[in-house]
Design a protein around this motif. Sequence first.
Motif, mmCIF file in Angstrom:
data_model
loop_
_atom_site.group_PDB
_atom_site.id
_atom_site.type_symbol
_atom_site.label_atom_id
_atom_site.label_comp_id
_atom_site.label_asym_id
_atom_site.label_seq_id
_atom_site.Cartn_x
_atom_site.Cartn_y
_atom_site.Cartn_z
ATOM 1 N N GLN A 241 -71.776 19.148 18.182
ATOM 2 C CA GLN A 241 -70.786 18.184 17.915
ATOM 3 C C GLN A 241 -70.383 17.700 19.332
ATOM 4 O OE1 GLN A 241 -68.347 21.143 15.696
ATOM 5 N NE2 GLN A 241 -68.729 19.664 13.892
ATOM 6 N N ILE A 242 -70.072 18.662 20.346
ATOM 7 C CA ILE A 242 -69.430 18.127 21.579
ATOM 8 C C ILE A 242 -70.468 17.283 22.307
ATOM 9 C CG2 ILE A 242 -68.455 18.800 23.802
ATOM 10 C CD1 ILE A 242 -67.564 21.405 22.429
ATOM 11 N N ALA A 243 -71.746 17.688 22.483
ATOM 12 C CA ALA A 243 -72.618 16.987 23.134
ATOM 13 C C ALA A 243 -72.788 15.425 22.454
ATOM 14 C CB ALA A 243 -73.998 17.912 22.995
ATOM 15 N N VAL B 111 -57.652 9.716 20.625
ATOM 16 C CA VAL B 111 -59.226 10.512 20.896
ATOM 17 C C VAL B 111 -59.941 11.079 20.007
ATOM 18 C CG1 VAL B 111 -59.846 12.623 22.419
ATOM 19 C CG2 VAL B 111 -58.036 10.855 23.466
ATOM 20 N N ALA B 112 -59.004 11.824 19.034
ATOM 21 C CA ALA B 112 -59.822 12.473 18.006
ATOM 22 C C ALA B 112 -60.529 11.421 17.141
ATOM 23 C CB ALA B 112 -58.533 13.234 16.971
ATOM 24 N N ALA B 113 -60.342 10.373 16.771
ATOM 25 C CA ALA B 113 -60.940 9.435 16.240
ATOM 26 C C ALA B 113 -62.082 8.940 16.857
ATOM 27 C CB ALA B 113 -60.359 8.242 15.664
ATOM 28 N N LYS B 114 -62.094 8.705 18.417
ATOM 29 C CA LYS B 114 -63.088 8.418 19.093
ATOM 30 C C LYS B 114 -64.192 9.394 19.127
ATOM 31 C CE LYS B 114 -64.711 5.527 22.166
ATOM 32 N NZ LYS B 114 -65.137 4.100 21.796
ATOM 33 N N LEU B 115 -63.690 10.560 19.137
ATOM 34 C CA LEU B 115 -64.942 11.762 19.251
ATOM 35 C C LEU B 115 -65.347 12.100 17.969
ATOM 36 C CD1 LEU B 115 -62.670 13.908 21.990
ATOM 37 C CD2 LEU B 115 -64.718 12.473 22.197
ATOM 38 N N GLY B 116 -64.743 11.584 16.966
ATOM 39 C CA GLY B 116 -65.302 11.895 15.445
ATOM 40 C C GLY B 116 -64.723 13.399 15.073
#
Length: 150
Positions: free
Chosen positions: A29-31, A137-142
Amino acid sequence: MRLTTHSDLSFKTLIFLAVAGEDGATIAQIASAFGASEHHLRKVALELVRLNLVTATRGRSGGLRLAASPAELTIGGLLRQFESVFADAHCLGAAQNGCVIFGLCGLQRVFNESLGALFSVLDRYTLEDVVKSSPGVAAKLGIEAAPPPV
């Protein structure tokens, strides 16, 4: 200031985990969120676990989670753990390193003072400050927002 790719990805991982909260996240997920190599992120995650900044759980519901509250992690403290060299100038080393005027000119003092000022600022901010000051940030990172407590 220049960060190594490893340090940059370390900060990004901690930011992701701070935003994800209790849910944590997988390396995949992070990658995916940062367009990073899972292989490189795995190395970063191992280092973050070794530094006791992150916990890792194996298995179906496993993943990475912050080992401490984001409010407890200062940016300066994290940077000191991630980087061992803060400047490439010979003047900032403890040894002469080939400079014929080492210790005689005032440049070493000026560089050291400026580095102290940099960390003075970085030590005033926490991972929580960084995350709270970054709406969206949360939305941008999914990362889905956690439902409000009932």
